[in-house]
Design a protein around this motif. Sequence first.
Motif, PDB file in Angstrom:
ATOM      1  N   TYR A  75     -26.881  -3.539   7.079  1.00 18.92           N
ATOM      2  CA  TYR A  75     -27.887  -4.034   8.030  1.00 18.92           C
ATOM      3  C   TYR A  75     -28.690  -2.821   8.456  1.00 18.92           C
ATOM      4  CZ  TYR A  75     -29.987  -6.296  12.038  1.00 18.92           C
ATOM      5  OH  TYR A  75     -30.894  -6.792  12.924  1.00 18.92           O
ATOM      6  N   GLY A 126     -20.116   9.440  31.520  1.00 21.31           N
ATOM      7  CA  GLY A 126     -20.985   8.318  31.173  1.00 21.31           C
ATOM      8  C   GLY A 126     -21.590   8.490  29.797  1.00 21.31           C
ATOM      9  N   SER A 129     -19.057   8.207  27.076  1.00 25.37           N
ATOM     10  CA  SER A 129     -18.570   6.840  26.895  1.00 25.37           C
ATOM     11  C   SER A 129     -19.567   6.009  26.088  1.00 25.37           C
ATOM     12  CB  SER A 129     -18.307   6.183  28.247  1.00 25.37           C
ATOM     13  OG  SER A 129     -19.508   5.809  28.851  1.00 25.37           O
ATOM     14  N   LEU A 130     -20.840   6.456  26.046  1.00 24.32           N
ATOM     15  CA  LEU A 130     -21.821   5.734  25.230  1.00 24.32           C
ATOM     16  C   LEU A 130     -21.721   6.122  23.755  1.00 24.32           C
ATOM     17  CD1 LEU A 130     -24.972   5.826  27.506  1.00 24.32           C
ATOM     18  CD2 LEU A 130     -23.475   3.915  27.051  1.00 24.32           C
ATOM     19  N   VAL A 132     -19.419   5.916  21.767  1.00 28.53           N
ATOM     20  CA  VAL A 132     -18.646   4.978  20.962  1.00 28.53           C
ATOM     21  C   VAL A 132     -19.565   4.020  20.193  1.00 28.53           C
ATOM     22  CG1 VAL A 132     -18.358   3.355  22.851  1.00 28.53           C
ATOM     23  CG2 VAL A 132     -16.746   3.336  21.003  1.00 28.53           C
ATOM     24  N   TYR A 133     -20.783   3.780  20.716  1.00 26.39           N
ATOM     25  CA  TYR A 133     -21.692   2.867  20.013  1.00 26.39           C
ATOM     26  C   TYR A 133     -22.033   3.384  18.622  1.00 26.39           C
ATOM     27  CZ  TYR A 133     -22.364   0.073  24.136  1.00 26.39           C
ATOM     28  OH  TYR A 133     -22.145  -0.746  25.193  1.00 26.39           O
ATOM     29  N   ALA A 136     -18.968   2.499  16.483  1.00 24.74           N
ATOM     30  CA  ALA A 136     -18.754   1.061  16.344  1.00 24.74           C
ATOM     31  C   ALA A 136     -19.870   0.428  15.514  1.00 24.74           C
ATOM     32  CB  ALA A 136     -18.688   0.416  17.720  1.00 24.74           C
ATOM     33  N   LEU A 137     -21.133   0.815  15.809  1.00 27.00           N
ATOM     34  CA  LEU A 137     -22.251   0.191  15.105  1.00 27.00           C
ATOM     35  C   LEU A 137     -22.311   0.628  13.641  1.00 27.00           C
ATOM     36  CD1 LEU A 137     -25.034   0.276  17.784  1.00 27.00           C
ATOM     37  CD2 LEU A 137     -23.663  -1.650  17.019  1.00 27.00           C
ATOM     38  N   TRP A 140     -19.905  -1.537  11.866  1.00 25.64           N
ATOM     39  CA  TRP A 140     -20.323  -2.927  11.696  1.00 25.64           C
ATOM     40  C   TRP A 140     -21.492  -3.045  10.721  1.00 25.64           C
ATOM     41  CZ3 TRP A 140     -24.855  -5.585  12.785  1.00 25.64           C
ATOM     42  CH2 TRP A 140     -24.743  -6.970  12.678  1.00 25.64           C
ATOM     43  N   LEU A 148     -15.793  -1.610   8.775  1.00 25.54           N
ATOM     44  CA  LEU A 148     -15.624  -2.524   9.895  1.00 25.54           C
ATOM     45  C   LEU A 148     -14.291  -2.262  10.592  1.00 25.54           C
ATOM     46  CD1 LEU A 148     -16.773  -4.900  11.457  1.00 25.54           C
ATOM     47  CD2 LEU A 148     -15.415  -6.392  10.020  1.00 25.54           C
ATOM     48  N   GLY A 151     -14.621   0.891  12.591  1.00 29.93           N
ATOM     49  CA  GLY A 151     -15.407   0.678  13.803  1.00 29.93           C
ATOM     50  C   GLY A 151     -14.629  -0.070  14.862  1.00 29.93           C
ATOM     51  N   LEU A 152     -13.884  -1.105  14.429  1.00 34.32           N
ATOM     52  CA  LEU A 152     -13.083  -1.884  15.378  1.00 34.32           C
ATOM     53  C   LEU A 152     -12.029  -0.992  16.022  1.00 34.32           C
ATOM     54  CD1 LEU A 152     -12.424  -5.256  13.562  1.00 34.32           C
ATOM     55  CD2 LEU A 152     -13.712  -4.875  15.640  1.00 34.32           C
ATOM     56  N   SER A 155     -13.636   1.418  18.570  1.00 39.65           N
ATOM     57  CA  SER A 155     -14.047   0.909  19.881  1.00 39.65           C
ATOM     58  C   SER A 155     -12.826   0.575  20.724  1.00 39.65           C
ATOM     59  CB  SER A 155     -15.003  -0.272  19.746  1.00 39.65           C
ATOM     60  OG  SER A 155     -14.655  -1.086  18.669  1.00 39.65           O
ATOM     61  N   ALA A 156     -11.783  -0.028  20.117  1.00 40.96           N
ATOM     62  CA  ALA A 156     -10.594  -0.349  20.903  1.00 40.96           C
ATOM     63  C   ALA A 156      -9.937   0.924  21.427  1.00 40.96           C
ATOM     64  CB  ALA A 156      -9.606  -1.137  20.049  1.00 40.96           C
ATOM     65  N   VAL A 159     -12.147   2.817  24.206  1.00 45.63           N
ATOM     66  CA  VAL A 159     -12.160   2.148  25.509  1.00 45.63           C
ATOM     67  C   VAL A 159     -10.801   2.302  26.181  1.00 45.63           C
ATOM     68  CG1 VAL A 159     -12.276  -0.100  26.608  1.00 45.63           C
ATOM     69  CG2 VAL A 159     -13.997   0.538  24.982  1.00 45.63           C
TER      70      VAL A 159
ATOM     71  N   VAL B  57     -23.427   3.085  34.206  1.00 44.48           N
ATOM     72  CA  VAL B  57     -23.379   3.497  32.799  1.00 44.48           C
ATOM     73  C   VAL B  57     -21.935   3.484  32.290  1.00 44.48           C
ATOM     74  CG1 VAL B  57     -23.762   5.402  31.226  1.00 44.48           C
ATOM     75  CG2 VAL B  57     -25.482   4.826  32.904  1.00 44.48           C
ATOM     76  N   ILE B  58     -21.010   4.076  33.085  1.00 46.07           N
ATOM     77  CA  ILE B  58     -19.633   4.221  32.595  1.00 46.07           C
ATOM     78  C   ILE B  58     -18.992   2.844  32.423  1.00 46.07           C
ATOM     79  CG2 ILE B  58     -17.334   5.078  33.165  1.00 46.07           C
ATOM     80  CD1 ILE B  58     -18.704   7.396  34.578  1.00 46.07           C
ATOM     81  N   VAL B  66     -19.134  -2.395  25.297  1.00 50.43           N
ATOM     82  CA  VAL B  66     -18.384  -2.023  24.088  1.00 50.43           C
ATOM     83  C   VAL B  66     -17.445  -3.163  23.703  1.00 50.43           C
ATOM     84  CG1 VAL B  66     -16.706  -0.428  23.123  1.00 50.43           C
ATOM     85  CG2 VAL B  66     -18.553   0.440  24.507  1.00 50.43           C
ATOM     86  N   PHE B  70     -17.389  -5.299  20.424  1.00 51.79           N
ATOM     87  CA  PHE B  70     -16.107  -5.397  19.732  1.00 51.79           C
ATOM     88  C   PHE B  70     -15.814  -6.851  19.346  1.00 51.79           C
ATOM     89  CE2 PHE B  70     -11.492  -5.926  19.893  1.00 51.79           C
ATOM     90  CZ  PHE B  70     -11.078  -4.936  19.028  1.00 51.79           C
ATOM     91  N   MET B  73     -18.100  -8.071  16.650  1.00 48.99           N
ATOM     92  CA  MET B  73     -17.681  -7.531  15.361  1.00 48.99           C
ATOM     93  C   MET B  73     -16.438  -8.243  14.839  1.00 48.99           C
ATOM     94  SD  MET B  73     -18.289  -3.533  16.181  1.00 48.99           S
ATOM     95  CE  MET B  73     -17.089  -2.888  15.066  1.00 48.99           C
TER      96      MET B  73
END
Lengths: 348, 171
Positions: A75, A126, A129-130, A132-133, A136-137, A140, A148, A151-152, A155-156, A159, B57-58, B66, B70, B73
């Motif tokens: 994608y 902050g 923590s962003l 991770v996108y 993850a992206l 995906w 995939l 990425g899964l 993210s798990a 977090v 944000v956090i 997220v 998740f 996905m």
Amino acid sequence: MPIALYIIVSVIKIALILFVLLTAVAYTVWLERKVVGRMQNRWGPTRVGPFGLLQPAADGVKFLFKEDLTPPHVYKPLYIAAPMIAVIFAVTSIAVIPFGNKITIAGYDIPLQITDVNIGLLVVLGITSLGVYGVALSGWSSNSKYSLLGGLRASAQMVSYEIALGLSLVGVLILAGTFSLRGIVDAQAGHFWGFIPNWFIFRGGQIIAFFIYLTAAYAETNRIPFDLPEAETELVAGYHTEYSAMKFAMFFMAEYANMITVACLASLLFLGGWRGPLFGPPIVQELLPLFWFALRVFVFLFVYIWVRGTLPRFRYDQLMAFGWKFLLPLAIANLVVTALVVGLWPGA
Amino acid sequence: MHLILFSVFGLVCVAGAVNLLLQRHPINSALSLVVVMGALAVEYLLLGAEFVAAVQVIVYAGAIMVLFVFVIMLLNAGEEEQTHGSRVAWLLGLPGMLAVTVLICWALIQDRTGQVAIGQLPGHPADLAQLLFHQFLLPFEVTSILVLIAIMGAVVLAARPESVQETKREQ
């Protein structure tokens, strides 16, 4: 300071710090290959330059000239954006990290930091923590099963460990009474009992918080023993399986930049930042704090590599159980004890 | 300068929200929501509420969204079909939304007692802690119990009843 001068000084600082950071990223890769090589009875890079010191440059050229493949099944918008997201957030967080005291040039005080905000620590948390996108992206959008799964997992995992990471730092915040990274370093000035430096790692049981922080940070940066998102024995290369050339390199830049941010934060929060013995002529005294700070960061990066050369990878259920059933309760207990100690003996 | 930035990020926020509705793929919608959260954080920061901005944000962009991504996905949710919605939604929803917007704007313009200048909001973490742990302690604790109940509910829903497992084992 007039606004024009302020902007010029800021731009110079940003350029310098970015240059130092990206060079450090390149040479951390070299250091890792060299140190892990020695630990495994190999030489590591030796061919390019003395001790293989020009290897990062050669790698950089190689990454730039390799064919930039885009598999037909991806994608596209997110596939292209994901490495950028990863690297942008990894590099941005360096903006609030202080490297030393203020220096005075031509009557102007210039703090050794791009910008000093009074919620510095929260800004770093902050922004990271962003990050991770990106992972993850990329997993995906690659539209492949290995990516995939990577990425899964990422993210798990990120977090989950972010909670323990955040909670482990609250003890330091209680002791310091501020979110400002410069303020936290200032709170660690002086000595107690005459010779032990007043670093937070030695105070109020924060050594536990230090280990929680380091462990959680290893998981946050997807490093061994927590590198399940890119576990090569089961997922080929995890979330960056489908990437090549510079896009692939960007994930590595993000990972190593994140490692450096973690090392900087650990030095600032637990080891007194840039504090250390000052001696010699004035110019040396101005530069020594920078050296002490760099030394601490180097030690943390070395420990990162050392751990990588020592520990095997966790199993996925072990990773989750460790994060939720051990690190998180420990972090909460540490927080409660620290709060009680500070509440009962405010001067301690 | 503050006002210009505030307007720009306000527009970004609204654009993200509209994009969230128009996008057909769930993951694009989720990312638009991240943009909305980020823009809101910048608005808070410009108002002087730096702690709320960082927490926004956090917590929202860094953790909750997220989890959204998740789940999308994990379920491998595909593109959705674009429908025009029911006629009732067009006839009642749009005027209703406009009416509520106008009402809120009018109420805000009428009541100017709570106004502060941009950047003057008491948003320092210490001020916030004073409010949260002294003046609003009871609502704060009640909320924490609510969250606890929600967590317990999730655990109960996620845990498989033992009887089901046993019957499966017997088979």
